[in-house]
Each structure stands twice: as C-alpha cells, then as structure tokens.
Design an enzyme around this catalytic site. Structure first.
Site, PDB file in Angstrom:
ATOM      1  N   ASP A   1       0.892  -1.383   0.234  1.00  0.00           N
ATOM      2  CA  ASP A   1       0.425  -0.002  -0.257  1.00  0.00           C
ATOM      3  C   ASP A   1       0.874   1.389   0.037  1.00  0.00           C
ATOM      4  O   ASP A   1       2.327   0.726  -0.051  1.00  0.00           O
ATOM      5  CB  ASP A   1      -1.166   0.030   1.558  1.00  0.00           C
ATOM      6  CG  ASP A   1      -2.444   0.543   1.078  1.00  0.00           C
ATOM      7  OD1 ASP A   1      -2.733   1.393  -0.293  1.00  0.00           O
ATOM      8  OD2 ASP A   1      -3.463   0.232   1.567  1.00  0.00           O
TER       9      ASP A   1
ATOM     10  N   ASP B   1     -10.116   2.996  -3.800  1.00  0.00           N
ATOM     11  CA  ASP B   1     -11.092   1.450  -3.546  1.00  0.00           C
ATOM     12  C   ASP B   1     -12.289   2.353  -3.821  1.00  0.00           C
ATOM     13  O   ASP B   1     -12.912   3.099  -4.526  1.00  0.00           O
ATOM     14  CB  ASP B   1     -11.224   1.865  -2.223  1.00  0.00           C
ATOM     15  CG  ASP B   1     -10.087   1.916  -1.183  1.00  0.00           C
ATOM     16  OD1 ASP B   1      -9.087   1.945  -1.961  1.00  0.00           O
ATOM     17  OD2 ASP B   1      -9.660   0.921  -0.084  1.00  0.00           O
TER      18      ASP B   1
HETATM   19  C1  GAL Z   1      -6.439   1.260   1.288  1.00  0.00           C
HETATM   20  C2  GAL Z   1      -6.834   0.281  -0.062  1.00  0.00           C
HETATM   21  C3  GAL Z   1      -6.978  -1.270  -0.085  1.00  0.00           C
HETATM   22  C4  GAL Z   1      -7.176  -1.499   1.885  1.00  0.00           C
HETATM   23  C5  GAL Z   1      -6.687  -0.507   2.978  1.00  0.00           C
HETATM   24  C6  GAL Z   1      -6.244  -1.079   4.197  1.00  0.00           C
HETATM   25  O1  GAL Z   1      -5.693   2.178   1.143  1.00  0.00           O
HETATM   26  O2  GAL Z   1      -6.231   0.779  -1.049  1.00  0.00           O
HETATM   27  O3  GAL Z   1      -7.656  -1.356  -0.800  1.00  0.00           O
HETATM   28  O4  GAL Z   1      -6.105  -2.273   1.403  1.00  0.00           O
HETATM   29  O5  GAL Z   1      -6.123  -0.070   2.176  1.00  0.00           O
HETATM   30  O6  GAL Z   1      -5.920   0.056   5.132  1.00  0.00           O
END
Ligand code: GAL
Length: 404
Positions: A152, A222
């Site tokens: 991430d 997302d």
């Molecule tokens: C976001 C990511 C999501 C999930 C989330 C977890 O940045 O896009 O898919 O992994 O973090 O905190």
C-alpha cells in the site's frame, strides 16, 4: 580486466531488475479472496483465512481457479519487535502465520499478506518504510511461505511532515518507494516466487511503469461497493487497457459482489466487466453468507475462462457506426477484446435499458463473415453476422465469438 564473481552477480542482478518482475508468475490475472471488504481489520485473522479456504473447496471455487487467500491490513501487532521484525497479532494468529500458510498450501491454495511502502499501513500498523525494513520483511515472507504481497501507499514521503495517512503533496514519485520492495522480492525468487501487487491507487500513472515493478497494480482509489464505484473504475479501465498483458495486469480492485448496495444486474456487470478487462478477480465477501444469485455469477465458467485466456489482452471500448462515443465516468455499452480462439464482446446497459446490437464486421478483431457465438450469462448461442440483446438497466451480456 578481471571480472570477479560478485561483479558477475551484480551484472546478473541488474539484468533481472531491468526485466522487472517478469518471472513466470501472474501470466493471467490472479483469482482469489481478500479480507478487506469483508470486515476490514476484523477479518485479518487465521479463522477467516482458514474458513474461506474451506469454502473455496466446498463451494467448488478452487476447481474454478480461485486460488489466493489474501489477508489485508491489520494482521500484525502495531509495533515491531526489538530486532525490527513484524509480529503477527497472537489474538488473530494463535499458531502464527506459517501454520496457516502451510494448511492453505496443503489444500492446494495460496496465501497472501499485506504491507505498506510508508512508515505505517493505512490502518496504522508497521510499514516497510521505504528501503528501511524491506529485506527483513521479505525474509519473513519467505520464512512463512507467503505467495502474494499487496503493498500500500499510506504514510509515504510527503511535503507535509510527518506524512499523513494519504498524502496530498507527495515528495517524489511512488515508483521510488515501490522499487526497494520489488528488488527485495526479486532477490528471493529462487526460494519463493511472490506475486507483488502494487496498491498506489493509480497514482503517478502506475500503469505506465507497473509492469517493471509488479505483477498487478491498482489503477484507482478503492471500490466502495456502490454503483458509482463500478462506474468510476470500470469506465477508467477502457483507456489503459493497452498496459495489461501476461505477467502484469491493471487491478480494478476487489470485487464487491455481495455488497447490499449493488443489485443483481449491477453484480453481473461488475463481474463481467472486471473479467473482460482482465482485472484480477478477487472476491471481497464473507463466503459463509453468499447468496445463490451471487454464487451463480462468480461461478460462471465461461466468463472465468475469458478472464483467464492465455492471450491476456483486455477488452476495451469500440464505437459502432452511428453510435455516440464514450461519456466520461459512465460505462460505455460496447466493449471488445481478443482471445486466443476468438473475440469477446461485452454489452453493458450502463446508462439505460434497451436493445443493444452489433454487426460483427464493426467489431475490432472480427470482419465480414458468419460467426458462431455464445452468451455467457444466459447461455444463448447462435451463428450469424451479428447479435442483438435486450438488456435491463445496469446489466451486461458477455459474448464469446469463435474465430477458430
Ligand atoms: C487502502 C487500500 C485498500 C485496503 C486498505 C487497508 O489504501 O486501497 O484496498 O488495503 O488500504 O487499510
């Protein structure tokens, strides 16, 4: 000039890096399940991982190609140990990670974990922090038998100091903080081939360089599990189709089938569009609560075969004669893409119900002539010079046209 062994090794390594992560895995989009959309932090546990693996078998999903059981954010304790190692949360992993990965491997499946290029993960757990912990973290992945690593982009270098969770003014290109992890993963590939999934939310035009850094890359923020997300992400996939291919795919984010905010038509379009766009097919729901209609969609063999076709080329939009072109942010009705033995046509009632027709001569990859076709949601088949379907609002038809 004398070449020492280490010079040769360094040269070999540079050669490998220049080829990025094209190391024989991820040749078709990966298929599996991820914990995040199920119950966010609460689903990052051994229990969810093992229960889901059981369901992959009892629901027949494993036999259809669903393979990865991926645990997302919040699986570790919120601090590292004295030697900088990540510590699996003992409340969520009473027997540690390796025991679970072993069990999942014994079931013929693969196991994935989640990390972050920044100081902390998005939910505030330890990140690899640029190059600081990458070697240590990757050696833990190898030790545990991890097959997949989602990486991430939270708390990464930012002009605002300390970096916030999501940086509005990044201090550099995210490529720079994804490179150390890519190199660490490459360096262990003789011991373990790890699928590297870049999750920088489509920043820095990741599709242009993702192929040299990972096996798949998130091309958007997302999927929130509503129709607006399906429209936002699905429509954006058309313009970047050319960047996907065997070994490296645009990741349209996890499937949100089972979301109470999507009806069955929308679920069909969501699944069908992700599949023909050659996105990874990663389920994001609690499989112990799946409805029969959602199950029917995710078990559609014809659509899965199109997604997993060995050519690995995504469908994109085409404009039939006399039709208006795509509208920004809306799902365009007409999609097509090449398959190893034909062409897939996607027809999407993204903005209105109606009759959608195409002549095969107008479809990229086809031409004048008579073709045999099959529609994958209804099972209709035919032979002719074109197709025509009534499609309800937000529903989709996925047609495979045979050329050989
Ligand atoms: C976001 C990511 C999501 C999930 C989330 C977890 O940045 O896009 O898919 O992994 O973090 O905190």
């Amino acid at each position: 000039m004398q070449y020492t062994y280490s010079t040769l090794l360094a040269a070999l390594y540079l050669l490998q890096s220049a080829n990025g992560l094209r190391n024989g895995i991820g040749l078709t989009p990966h298929m599996g399940w991820s914990s995040w959309n199920v119950a966010q932090c609460n689903a990052a546990s051994a229990k969810y991982a093992l229960d889901t693996a059981q369901k992959f078998i009892s629901l027949g999903l494993k036999d259809l190609g669903y393979e990865y059981i991926n645990i997302d954010d919040c699986w570790s304790l919120p601090y590292r140990d004295g030697s900088g190692k990540l510590i699996p949360d003992p409340g969520k992993w009473p027997n540690g990670i390796k025991a679970v990965a072993d069990q999942i491997h014994n079931m013929g499946l693969k196991f994935g974990l989640y990390g972050c290029a920044g100081q902390k993960t998005c939910a505030g757990y330890p990140g690899s922090d640029g190059s600081r912990y990458v070697w240590s973290d990757v050696s833990q992945l190898v030790e545990w038998g991890v097959d997949f690593w989602k990486y991430d982009n939270c708390y990464t270098p930012c002009l605002d100091n300390p970096p916030p969770q999501t940086c509005g003014r990044p201090a550099g290109n995210s490529r720079d903080w994804y490179a150390p992890m890519r190199d660490a993963i490459l360096s262990v590939q003789d011991r373990r081939k790890i699928h590297f999934n870049l999750c920088n939310w489509g920043r820095d035009n990741v599709w242009e360089w993702g192929n040299d850094y990972g096996h798949s890359w998130r091309m958007s923020v997302d999927n929130w599990g509503d129709w607006a997300s399906v429209e936002r992400i699905g429509s954006a996939a058309a313009g970047i189709a050319q960047y996907s291919g065997p070994g490296g795919f645009n990741d349209l984010d996890m499937l949100y089938l089972g979301s109470p905010r999507l009806n069955t038509n929308q679920e069909r379009l969501h699944f069908g569009l992700w599949a023909i766009a050659k996105s990874p097919l990663v389920l994001g729901l609690d499989l112990s609560k799946i409805s029969n209609s959602t199950l029917d969609i995710i078990r559609n063999k014809g659509i899965i075969a199109i997604n997993q076709d060995s050519l690995g080329r995504p469908a994109t939009t085409f404009v039939p004669p006399g039709q208006p072109g795509p509208q920004w942010g809306k799902i365009y009705p007409y999609w097509a893409g090449p398959l190893s033995d034909g062409v897939v046509i996607g027809l999407c009632a993204g903005t209105s119900a109606g009759t959608y027709s195409v002549q095969f001569k107008d479809v990229p990859g086809l031409g004048d002539g008579t073709y045999t076709w099959e529609e994958m949601y209804t099972g209709q088949r035919g032979t002719g010079t074109g197709i025509s379907f009534w499609i309800d609002l937000h529903d989709m038809r996925v047609i495979k046209v045979k050329t050989s």
